[in-house]
Scaffold this motif. Sequence first.
Motif, short mmCIF file in Angstrom:
data_model
loop_
_atom_site.label_atom_id
_atom_site.label_comp_id
_atom_site.label_asym_id
_atom_site.label_seq_id
_atom_site.Cartn_x
_atom_site.Cartn_y
_atom_site.Cartn_z
N THR A 1 33.84 41.36 60.82
CA THR A 1 33.13 42.58 60.45
C THR A 1 33.51 42.98 59.03
N PRO A 2 32.64 42.72 58.03
CA PRO A 2 32.98 43.08 56.65
C PRO A 2 33.05 44.59 56.48
N LEU A 3 33.96 45.03 55.66
CA LEU A 3 34.08 46.44 55.30
C LEU A 3 33.70 46.59 53.83
N ALA A 4 32.93 47.61 53.52
CA ALA A 4 32.38 47.74 52.17
C ALA A 4 32.98 48.95 51.45
N GLY A 5 33.13 48.80 50.14
CA GLY A 5 33.51 49.93 49.28
C GLY A 5 34.99 50.20 49.21
N ASP A 6 35.39 50.81 48.09
CA ASP A 6 36.80 51.13 47.88
C ASP A 6 37.10 52.60 48.14
N ARG A 7 36.08 53.38 48.55
CA ARG A 7 36.20 54.82 48.80
C ARG A 7 36.57 55.61 47.53
N LYS A 8 36.34 54.96 46.39
CA LYS A 8 36.61 55.64 45.12
C LYS A 8 35.44 55.53 44.16
N PHE A 9 34.85 54.34 44.08
CA PHE A 9 33.77 54.15 43.11
C PHE A 9 32.55 53.42 43.68
N ALA A 10 32.76 52.19 44.17
CA ALA A 10 31.60 51.41 44.59
C ALA A 10 32.01 50.22 45.45
N GLU B 1 37.04 47.85 41.75
CA GLU B 1 36.70 48.34 43.09
C GLU B 1 36.87 47.26 44.15
N GLY B 2 36.74 45.99 43.76
CA GLY B 2 36.98 44.91 44.71
C GLY B 2 38.43 44.85 45.13
N TYR B 3 39.33 44.97 44.16
CA TYR B 3 40.76 44.94 44.48
C TYR B 3 41.19 46.20 45.23
N ARG B 4 40.55 47.33 44.93
CA ARG B 4 40.89 48.55 45.66
C ARG B 4 40.36 48.48 47.09
N LYS B 5 39.26 47.77 47.29
CA LYS B 5 38.79 47.52 48.66
C LYS B 5 39.80 46.65 49.39
N ILE C 1 33.72 45.36 29.99
CA ILE C 1 34.17 46.64 29.45
C ILE C 1 34.28 47.69 30.56
N GLY C 2 33.26 47.76 31.43
CA GLY C 2 33.29 48.74 32.52
C GLY C 2 34.47 48.54 33.43
N ALA C 3 34.78 47.27 33.74
CA ALA C 3 35.93 46.97 34.60
C ALA C 3 37.22 47.42 33.94
N GLU C 4 37.36 47.19 32.66
CA GLU C 4 38.57 47.62 31.96
C GLU C 4 38.67 49.14 31.91
N GLU C 5 37.55 49.79 31.72
CA GLU C 5 37.54 51.27 31.68
C GLU C 5 37.95 51.86 33.03
N ARG C 6 37.62 51.17 34.10
CA ARG C 6 37.95 51.68 35.44
C ARG C 6 39.32 51.20 35.93
N GLY C 7 40.09 50.54 35.05
CA GLY C 7 41.48 50.22 35.39
C GLY C 7 41.66 48.87 36.07
N GLN C 8 41.12 47.82 35.47
CA GLN C 8 41.22 46.49 36.08
C GLN C 8 42.68 46.06 36.26
#
Length: 317
Positions: A84-93, A135-139, A167-174
């Motif tokens: 059962t896949p779980l989606a989202g990091d509950r923070k962004f996407a 958001e993938g790592y936060r998931k 750039i977006g990934a770095e801005e969101r704290g990669q």
Amino acid sequence: MHNYLDFEKPISDLEGKIHELRKLAEEDESIDTSDEVGRLEARSREAMVDIYSKLTPWQKTQVARHPQRPHFLDYSAKLFEEFTPLAGDRKFAEDEAIQAGLGRFRGQSVAIIGQEKGNDTKSRLRHNFGSARPEGYRKAIRVMEMADRFGLPIVTLVDTAGAYPGIGAEERGQAEAIARSTEMCLNVKVPIVSIILGEGGSGGAIAIATGDRVYMLQHAIYSVISPEGAASILWRDSTRAKEAASNMKITADDLKALGIIDGIIQEPVGGAHRDPEAVIAATGNVIADALRDLSAKPGDQLRRDRRQRYLDIGRQL
């Protein structure tokens, strides 16, 4: 049809002739090509055994990246029931480069995390070629926290060229997300078994591969940077990637000798893409053995031993 790599030309030529003879026999039933096909098949098998017995690190890199190599979704469909896949990091996407969820492995409830590259243009774009954003790592962190809370072993299947450098990934704290995911791997008190399926690229891989047991498929690679990236930095010439690959110690044999990984999962002759069912079954057996060994240890000892394992690697190297 197989996608042949450049060093597989002898195999490609022989299998092309076999295909032509079979097509000729289908068009004219009076022509018997079975003897010639048998001889060519034997020569093709011999060529494949010979070529794959002496692959260079760069050739292994090419095999690890083969577009027909089985990926996370192929393994999860065969190895895990009720996934059962779980989606989202509950923070962004939601980030589909990382697949994470809960399922059963041979009757045992487990958490499953891995990178999915995709197998055609549409799915590769959807999964961003397996390169995760923060958001993938936060998931992944969210699923690891859940596994720790409910005492579920964690299985991670790694296959990425690296984390997404946009750039977006770095801005969101990669970098922070990768560090937090690595920290979570070190802190949980449940077993973690990690398998490098193809590419294990940089922090994007180790963020979910900091396990109690780490295994690599025979032709997988695991490195701090890609050979092309290393060549660009060292010599300002990405065409020297072959040379970089030979010096980086990125193959399963190299990393086993260095004590970075615990074992090597043998692939069928010609690579995992030539017999996905066999390599998936072998991977399942390795996971089962590792979980059996680790499940006997209490959580505090698992955590302590895992942290010591990676401290020791640093001291040894």
